[in-house]
Design a protein around this motif. Structure first.
Motif, PDB file in Angstrom:
ATOM      1  N   TYR A  67      -6.364   3.993   0.555  1.00 34.32           N
ATOM      2  CA  TYR A  67      -6.574   3.633   1.959  1.00 34.32           C
ATOM      3  C   TYR A  67      -8.013   3.163   2.099  1.00 34.32           C
ATOM      4  O   TYR A  67      -8.868   3.455   1.240  1.00 34.32           O
ATOM      5  CB  TYR A  67      -6.356   4.833   2.893  1.00 34.32           C
ATOM      6  CG  TYR A  67      -4.989   5.466   2.811  1.00 34.32           C
ATOM      7  CD1 TYR A  67      -3.935   4.996   3.580  1.00 34.32           C
ATOM      8  CD2 TYR A  67      -4.758   6.555   1.958  1.00 34.32           C
ATOM      9  CE1 TYR A  67      -2.681   5.585   3.509  1.00 34.32           C
ATOM     10  CE2 TYR A  67      -3.510   7.145   1.872  1.00 34.32           C
ATOM     11  CZ  TYR A  67      -2.470   6.652   2.648  1.00 34.32           C
ATOM     12  OH  TYR A  67      -1.235   7.226   2.577  1.00 34.32           O
ATOM     13  N   ASP A  68      -8.295   2.427   3.160  1.00 23.31           N
ATOM     14  CA  ASP A  68      -9.662   2.037   3.482  1.00 23.31           C
ATOM     15  C   ASP A  68     -10.144   2.857   4.686  1.00 23.31           C
ATOM     16  O   ASP A  68      -9.350   3.192   5.573  1.00 23.31           O
ATOM     17  CB  ASP A  68      -9.745   0.546   3.821  1.00 23.31           C
ATOM     18  CG  ASP A  68      -9.793  -0.323   2.571  1.00 23.31           C
ATOM     19  OD1 ASP A  68     -10.232   0.180   1.522  1.00 23.31           O
ATOM     20  OD2 ASP A  68      -9.385  -1.494   2.652  1.00 23.31           O
ATOM     21  N   ASP A 106       0.820  -1.210   0.000  1.00 19.44           N
ATOM     22  CA  ASP A 106       0.000   0.000   0.000  1.00 19.44           C
ATOM     23  C   ASP A 106       0.855   1.262   0.000  1.00 19.44           C
ATOM     24  O   ASP A 106       2.031   1.255   0.378  1.00 19.44           O
ATOM     25  CB  ASP A 106      -0.891   0.012   1.249  1.00 19.44           C
ATOM     26  CG  ASP A 106      -2.046  -0.971   1.122  1.00 19.44           C
ATOM     27  OD1 ASP A 106      -2.189  -1.574   0.046  1.00 19.44           O
ATOM     28  OD2 ASP A 106      -2.782  -1.127   2.104  1.00 19.44           O
ATOM     29  N   MET A 132      -3.418  -4.112   0.494  1.00 17.71           N
ATOM     30  CA  MET A 132      -4.847  -3.903   0.306  1.00 17.71           C
ATOM     31  C   MET A 132      -5.488  -5.182  -0.227  1.00 17.71           C
ATOM     32  O   MET A 132      -5.116  -5.664  -1.296  1.00 17.71           O
ATOM     33  CB  MET A 132      -5.074  -2.747  -0.672  1.00 17.71           C
ATOM     34  CG  MET A 132      -6.508  -2.295  -0.767  1.00 17.71           C
ATOM     35  SD  MET A 132      -7.074  -1.502   0.770  1.00 17.71           S
ATOM     36  CE  MET A 132      -6.083  -0.003   0.752  1.00 17.71           C
ATOM     37  N   ARG A 181      -9.213   3.565  -3.300  1.00 19.03           N
ATOM     38  CA  ARG A 181      -8.739   2.629  -2.279  1.00 19.03           C
ATOM     39  C   ARG A 181      -7.222   2.682  -2.092  1.00 19.03           C
ATOM     40  O   ARG A 181      -6.571   1.647  -1.954  1.00 19.03           O
ATOM     41  CB  ARG A 181      -9.173   1.197  -2.585  1.00 19.03           C
ATOM     42  CG  ARG A 181     -10.643   0.925  -2.320  1.00 19.03           C
ATOM     43  CD  ARG A 181     -10.914  -0.562  -2.251  1.00 19.03           C
ATOM     44  NE  ARG A 181     -10.364  -1.167  -1.049  1.00 19.03           N
ATOM     45  CZ  ARG A 181     -10.200  -2.479  -0.881  1.00 19.03           C
ATOM     46  NH1 ARG A 181     -10.531  -3.321  -1.847  1.00 19.03           N
ATOM     47  NH2 ARG A 181      -9.682  -2.942   0.244  1.00 19.03           N
ATOM     48  N   LYS A 202     -15.115  -2.407  -1.083  1.00 21.13           N
ATOM     49  CA  LYS A 202     -14.171  -3.476  -0.786  1.00 21.13           C
ATOM     50  C   LYS A 202     -14.523  -4.788  -1.493  1.00 21.13           C
ATOM     51  O   LYS A 202     -13.665  -5.661  -1.623  1.00 21.13           O
ATOM     52  CB  LYS A 202     -14.117  -3.727   0.728  1.00 21.13           C
ATOM     53  CG  LYS A 202     -13.576  -2.560   1.534  1.00 21.13           C
ATOM     54  CD  LYS A 202     -13.584  -2.891   3.022  1.00 21.13           C
ATOM     55  CE  LYS A 202     -13.081  -1.720   3.854  1.00 21.13           C
ATOM     56  NZ  LYS A 202     -13.121  -2.011   5.301  1.00 21.13           N
TER      57      LYS A 202
END
Length: 602
Positions: free
Chosen positions: A408-409, A125, A343, A406, A423
């Protein structure tokens, strides 16, 4: 996973070749031992001393010499010489084969380690890159990989040397176990003396790895910021810093070389002393067989003398291996995936947006952050509309935009695509349908055409030209020396800021994204460039679902919705007219930007 485990894992990727290199080493050792054992009988036979018929030799020598029982005295020297040459031929063929395989293994190890490192860097990530330096990553993929491959190759060399030494020990034991016991005690003394050098080599190897990493980091930082260095006239200062780092690296390398250089002289001195002691002990052991003592001791000493270089090579290899252990530890930590963020991808395919996007009560805090970057953000972006995010610096606009592809979540809440949690979608399929044009446009050191079709490599020449025309880029492209085939330099240094932005827009047009993210794409441009880029953005945004991050409010007047963020919270949502009429956050921001101009209300 320990450093030794890493080395074994690398070696396991080519187990047959690794074992074959050891087999070649064993074969070479056997033929070498046979050849060495025959040298003294051949020399004495050529000098007129027939020792082959002597039955007082140890069983091994008697068995070897019995091969020549049926050979006449006239042809015995030729037979001895022929067997010696055959043994030496096979020994050298085996050694050559072992060297060739070792080189092949080294190349494979380097390629495999670099592939593993590159795969990790592409999979990990974005958050990982916030905590590492580019120089460290380059050092892992270059210096450390080479040193680990050397360590594995050295390990194979150590295994071959051990096998070779064991073969020679077996021959020596067969000649005289008493002399071999004394030799072993003497060689143990040599090994203990070399252990000091091996320990030093490990320490200096750690220093070398650290110094090489520091030098790589500083070089990359200086070259990346060369404009700043020259602007502030800091060339001499940077030269002094890098020169000091070069000296530190070379000093560590020099120390390692000194350690390696000391092993040979120490071994030579101790070996000569061991020879003298061995002759003295041998004379007392064979006091009752003085007639055959000279022949036995000569054969024994020649075999022993031939074995000693292998012991020296073993000590040098152990020292080299110890020096490279530091690199295996560093590379092992780098390749370890358990402590890095990855991820997870869903399995739903994604092709197009049907209804819209909803940020459903999103809250987010960066992994290393101590405060919330977003709190309870609840926004809806219907398909085909434009949502603009405005607010002061640090309000959370770019963070919210980074959650959509995405990078980041969310820490809590969910981003829903047509009512389905983001997701659940295949992450790569979704990202291929998202186009991003940001203030900090990245272009590769390649041609204009290659940069435009980067997001869609299969694009035809006609599609590239059409995208450039719609992005207001065709005019300046045709003026370049080679047109669409013109290299644009590192990060597009040959182009102006507005030209780079228009290429980025052309790239997004070729990609034909379903969802578009515009992150302050015109904030750093002059008035003329801004107008051209804004026209290109308007062309790009047509019939697309667009999320816009705006610093200049003049660029978002026509947005379907404007969301005002403040300290990670949405404090206002509405159209330009509605928000001005409320006279709250948006109206204050607008008044500040247009303080010297009359408000424009289209």
């Amino acid at each position: 996973m320990s450093a030794n485990h890493l080395i074994l894992n690398v070696a396991r990727k080519s187990p047959l070749w690794f074992l074959l290199s050891i087999v070649f080493g064993l074969s070479g050792a056997i033929f070498n031992g046979i050849g060495i054992t025959l040298i003294i009988p051949l020399m004495l036979d050529l000098l007129g001393q027939d020792i082959l018929r002597n039955t007082d030799f140890p069983p091994l020598l008697n068995s070897l010499f019995s091969i020549f029982d049926g050979v006449s005295d006239d042809y015995r020297p030729l037979a001895l010489m022929a067997l010696l040459l055959v043994a030496l031929l096979f020994k050298n063929l085996a050694n050559y084969g072992g060297t060739a395989i070792s080189s092949l293994l080294s190349r494979d190890y380097v390629c495999n380690l670099r592939r593993d490192g590159l795969r990790l860097l592409l999979d990990v990530d974005l958050d990982y890159y916030a905590n590492v330096r580019l120089g460290d990553l380059m050092n892992y993929l270059n210096t450390e990989v080479n040193r680990v491959a050397t360590a594995v190759r050295t390990l194979a060399r150590i295994a071959t040397l051990i096998v070779t030494i064991l073969v020679f020990l077996a021959i020596l034991m067969a000649i005289s176990w008493q002399l071999t016991l004394v030799s072993a005690l003497l060689m143990a003394t040599v090994a203990l003396a070399n252990q000091v050098s091996i320990n030093q080599a490990k320490v200096f190897g750690q220093e070398l790895s650290s110094a090489a990493a520091a030098l790589s980091n500083r070089l990359i930082e200086v070259l990346s910021g060369i404009r700043l260095v020259k602007t502030t006239a800091n060339e001499d200062r940077e030269y002094a810093i890098i020169n000091r780092l070069v000296d530190q690296r070379e000093e560590a390398e020099f120390k390692s070389q000194l350690v390696f250089a000391s092993i040979g002289p120490v071994n030579e001195m101790l070996s000569i002393m061991a020879f003298i002691a061995l002759i003295i002990v041998g004379r007392s052991l064979f006091a009752s067989q003085l007639e055959t003592f000279s022949s036995i001791i000569l054969i024994y000493l020649v075999v022993l003398f031939r074995m000693l270089p292998f012991i020296g090579q073993l000590n040098s290899s152990r020292s080299q291996f110890a020096s490279n252990v530091a690199s295996t530890e560093r590379l092992d930590a780098f390749l370890n995936r358990s402590d890095k963020p990855f991820m997870a991808s869903g399995h739903r395919p994604f092709s197009q947006l049907s209804e819209g996007i909803r940020f459903n009560h999103i809250s987010f805090r960066y992994p290393q952050g101590d405060r919330w970057a977003l709190q309870e953000v609840d926004l809806t972006l219907p398909r085909g509309q434009t949502l603009a995010l405005v607010g002061s610096s640090g309000a959370g606009k770019s963070t919210l935009a980074d959650l959509l592809p995405r990078f980041y979540d969310p820490s809590s809440g969910a981003i829903e695509i047509d009512g389905i949690d983001l997701k659940e979608f295949d992450i790569r399929a979704f990202r291929r349908r998202v186009g991003v044009v940001s203030q900090d446009t990245f272009l590769f050191n390649a041609s204009v055409k290659d940069n435009i079709c980067y997001g869609y490599p299969e694009a035809s020449e006609a599609e590239v030209i059409e995208a450039a025309r719609r992005a207001n880029a065709e005019e300046f492209i045709l003026k370049l020396p080679q047109g669409y085939d013109t290299p644009i330099g590192d990060r597009g240094v040959m182009l102006s800021g507005g030209q780079r932005q228009r290429l980025a827009i052309a790239r997004a047009l070729v990609q034909n994204p379903e969802i578009l993210i515009l992150d302050e794409a015109t904030s750093a441009l002059d008035t003329v460039s801004e107008r051209l880029v804004q026209q290109a953005i308007d062309e790009l945004s047509q019939n697309r679902t667009t999320l816009v991050i705006a610093h200049r409010l003049s660029t978002v007047h026509r947005a379907d919705q404007i969301a005002v963020l403040d300290h990670g919270r949405v404090v206002e949502v509405g159209t330009h007219r509605e928000l001005l009429a409320r006279g709250q956050h948006y109206a204050k921001l607008h008044a500040m930007q247009f303080a010297e101009q009359p408000a424009v209300t289209p």
